[in-house]
Motif scaffolding. Structure first.
Motif, PDB file in Angstrom:
ATOM      1  N   LEU A 102       0.971  -1.177  -0.025  1.00  0.00           N
ATOM      2  CA  LEU A 102       0.009   0.019   0.053  1.00  0.00           C
ATOM      3  C   LEU A 102       0.781   1.324  -0.073  1.00  0.00           C
ATOM      4  CD1 LEU A 102      -2.953  -1.069   2.431  1.00  0.00           C
ATOM      5  CD2 LEU A 102      -3.012  -0.996   0.037  1.00  0.00           C
ATOM      6  N   LEU A 106       0.929   4.151  -2.788  1.00  0.00           N
ATOM      7  CA  LEU A 106       0.540   5.617  -2.350  1.00  0.00           C
ATOM      8  C   LEU A 106       2.114   6.376  -3.183  1.00  0.00           C
ATOM      9  CD1 LEU A 106      -0.353   5.380   1.421  1.00  0.00           C
ATOM     10  CD2 LEU A 106      -1.696   6.434  -0.678  1.00  0.00           C
ATOM     11  N   LEU A 367      -0.285  10.282   3.537  1.00  0.00           N
ATOM     12  CA  LEU A 367      -0.878   9.107   3.890  1.00  0.00           C
ATOM     13  C   LEU A 367       0.422   8.174   3.798  1.00  0.00           C
ATOM     14  CD1 LEU A 367      -4.202   8.657   1.944  1.00  0.00           C
ATOM     15  CD2 LEU A 367      -3.787   9.083   4.496  1.00  0.00           C
ATOM     16  N   PHE A 419      -9.485  12.499  -1.235  1.00  0.00           N
ATOM     17  CA  PHE A 419      -9.547  11.434  -0.466  1.00  0.00           C
ATOM     18  C   PHE A 419     -10.293  10.211  -1.276  1.00  0.00           C
ATOM     19  CE2 PHE A 419      -8.910  14.362   3.151  1.00  0.00           C
ATOM     20  CZ  PHE A 419      -7.734  13.587   3.681  1.00  0.00           C
ATOM     21  N   GLU A 420     -11.382  10.422  -1.997  1.00  0.00           N
ATOM     22  CA  GLU A 420     -12.229   9.761  -2.829  1.00  0.00           C
ATOM     23  C   GLU A 420     -11.296   9.221  -3.793  1.00  0.00           C
ATOM     24  OE1 GLU A 420     -15.475  12.031  -4.226  1.00  0.00           O
ATOM     25  OE2 GLU A 420     -16.978  11.475  -2.464  1.00  0.00           O
ATOM     26  N   THR A 422      -7.935   8.950  -3.876  1.00  0.00           N
ATOM     27  CA  THR A 422      -7.052   8.051  -3.334  1.00  0.00           C
ATOM     28  C   THR A 422      -7.450   6.526  -2.900  1.00  0.00           C
ATOM     29  OG1 THR A 422      -5.833  10.080  -2.559  1.00  0.00           O
ATOM     30  CG2 THR A 422      -5.228   8.237  -1.713  1.00  0.00           C
ATOM     31  N   GLY A 423      -8.641   6.925  -2.098  1.00  0.00           N
ATOM     32  CA  GLY A 423      -9.162   5.741  -1.401  1.00  0.00           C
ATOM     33  C   GLY A 423      -9.674   4.694  -2.533  1.00  0.00           C
ATOM     34  N   ALA A 424     -10.221   5.057  -3.614  1.00  0.00           N
ATOM     35  CA  ALA A 424     -10.721   4.157  -4.744  1.00  0.00           C
ATOM     36  C   ALA A 424      -9.529   3.498  -5.287  1.00  0.00           C
ATOM     37  CB  ALA A 424     -11.102   4.962  -5.845  1.00  0.00           C
ATOM     38  N   LEU A 426      -6.649   2.824  -3.792  1.00  0.00           N
ATOM     39  CA  LEU A 426      -6.262   1.738  -2.905  1.00  0.00           C
ATOM     40  C   LEU A 426      -7.005   0.743  -2.710  1.00  0.00           C
ATOM     41  CD1 LEU A 426      -5.080   4.261   0.342  1.00  0.00           C
ATOM     42  CD2 LEU A 426      -3.568   2.851  -1.076  1.00  0.00           C
ATOM     43  N   ALA A 427      -8.289   0.997  -2.795  1.00  0.00           N
ATOM     44  CA  ALA A 427      -9.366  -0.211  -2.643  1.00  0.00           C
ATOM     45  C   ALA A 427      -8.969  -1.218  -3.883  1.00  0.00           C
ATOM     46  CB  ALA A 427     -10.795   0.513  -2.871  1.00  0.00           C
ATOM     47  N   SER A 430      -5.742  -3.056  -3.506  1.00  0.00           N
ATOM     48  CA  SER A 430      -5.849  -4.079  -2.593  1.00  0.00           C
ATOM     49  C   SER A 430      -6.698  -5.272  -3.044  1.00  0.00           C
ATOM     50  CB  SER A 430      -6.894  -3.496  -1.281  1.00  0.00           C
ATOM     51  OG  SER A 430      -6.102  -2.341  -0.617  1.00  0.00           O
TER      52      SER A 430
END
Length: 443
Positions: A102, A106, A367, A419-420, A422-424, A426-427, A430
């Motif tokens: 992760l 990033l 992050l 954030f959306e 970056t989160g997408a 990472l999701a 993953s």
């Protein structure tokens, strides 16, 4: 867990033993400065002045204080884990392979946002020199030409790419040092005075953008496996580079603001070039525009050489499909990784502005810093150590906590969109990672 960390370090050290530890304090300091001072500083003074006015230098001081906390965590971790990979190695040793992956993602998102933002600066600089290239269509053509030429160079082999990178450091610092040394004599003190203390939100909004100009130490620490006496060299180099960089940045802001005053915010594309006109005439403007263009192209050249290797490594290690680890049959270069990375960067360059891309990059890097600062605390708690005496000082354990608080405060000024995105990423990363792990286990 301590035994597992020690085993991972020993296993990685056996690989790193093939490398030569030839990087000392002067060369690592120069590398950090070179990685940090890029094209962003040629445009950021106007954006910070827009938010804070004459109080803009305050944002640089706040950013430098935050960076002291981050760099201290990197120095502590770097003195305990002297492996190639820098921050990603620190995170992996502290938290395991998945969290290390992760951190790598990033970094990948940070690099993409940064290079796409810098290509925007490059296109703006070119348009100021050749106005006919400033239309939306021609900007895309310029961006395509930049990425296309660098993909062509790098696919033809790492030596070609490394040769192209040799453009930088002194070449990009000379215009900035000239700007400072000449401009200090033409400052109007009234342009630097401010009566009211800016609010926390205004400072935070500026700091989250300004982080873009300060990050770079994490790139320079990647070759940690080739640093002489890392327990001593990493802390000294990181602090020295941060002090030098901060002084240069604050002086640049003071000169730009002291010569242009309230007009500084009106030149978002080339504030330093417009400031240089005041005391060096049109030749000064040309020098600064050439410096911005050179610095931007140099940054992109270096990034296209380095960052695609992350995609290649993910493909090689099974985190992504093996297709991404394809090697060109003739030139022995990671051609699919290079093309994939450049295509994604080009798409971001076309769809975003420098300011949007800089903040997106900063959310990802902050992050990543968060993981590293937390990892630093874990490494100290487990007393993980490499060769040499670790970097220790009284009250050391509180530094990661202060750094994490600073990161959370800065991140609070990011938008939900950043954030959306970056989160997408990472999701999706993953899901791909876990799917690859299951496939390997079944086979």
């Amino acid at each position: 867990m301590p035994g597992e960390s020690a085993m991972k370090i020993q296993q990685a050290e056996r690989t790193d033993e093939k490398l030569v530890r030839g990087i000392g304090v002067p060369s690592l300091t120069a590398n950090i400065i070179s990685s940090t001072i890029g094209a962003g500083i040629f445009v950021i003074p106007a954006i910070v002045a827009k938010g804070l006015g004459s109080a803009a230098p305050l944002a640089f001081v706040c950013c430098a204080i935050a960076m002291v906390l981050f760099v201290t965590c990197f120095a502590i971790a770097g003195s305990r884990v002297s492996l190639t990979g820098g921050l990603y190695a620190y995170v992996e040793v502290a938290f395991g392979r998945y969290v290390g992956f992760l951190a790598g993602i990033l970094y990948f998102l940070t690099a993409l946002g940064a290079v796409a933002g810098v290509v925007n600066v490059l296109a703006n600089s070119v348009a100021l020199v050749v106005p006919s290239l400033g239309s939306p269509v021609m900007r895309i053509v310029v961006m395509l030409a930049v990425y296309g030429s660098l993909v062509f160079i790098n696919i033809r082999g790492v030596r070609k790419g490394a040769g192209a990178v040799t453009v930088i450091t002194f070449a990009k610092l000379v215009p900035l040092l000239l700007f400072i040394c000449a401009g200090l004599f033409f400052i109007h003190p009234a342009n630097l005075s401010w009566s009211a203390w800016p609010g926390s939100k205004a400072i935070g909004d500026s700091v989250i953008l300004l982080i873009f100009a300060f990050v770079g130490v994490e790139v320079a620490l990647i070759p940690s496996g080739e640093v002489k006496n890392p327990a001593r060299t990493v802390p000294r180099s990181a602090y020295l580079a941060l002090v030098i960089t901060t002084i240069i940045y604050i002086l640049i802001q003071i000169v730009a603001q002291g010569t242009l005053g309230g007009d500084l915010a009106n030149y978002p594309d080339a504030p330093l070039a417009e400031s240089a006109v005041k005391f060096l005439g049109n030749i000064g403007r040309t020098i600064l525009l050439a410096g911005a263009t050179m610095s931007a192209f140099g940054f992109v050249t270096s990034d296209i050489l380095s960052s695609p290797r992350m995609i290649f490594a993910f493909g090689r290690d099974g985190a992504l499909p093996e297709f991404f680890a394809h090697v060109h049959s003739r030139y022995r270069s990671p051609d699919v990784a290079i093309i994939t990375y450049a295509t994604l960067a080009f798409a971001l360059s076309v769809t975003g502005t420098f300011e949007q891309l800089a903040v997106l990059s900063n959310v990802a890097v902050l992050l990543m810093y968060l993981l590293c600062c937390a990892g630093c605390w874990v490494l100290v708690q487990r007393d993980v150590r490499s060769d040499g005496k670790p970097f220790n000082f009284p009250g050391m354990k509180i530094i990661p906590a202060l750094a994490i608080i600073a990161i959370i405060w800065i991140l609070a000024h990011a938008t939900l969109w950043e954030f959306e995105v970056t989160g997408a990423v990472l999701a999706v990363a993953s899901i791909l990672y876990l799917a690859r792990v299951q496939m390997r286990q079944k086979s």
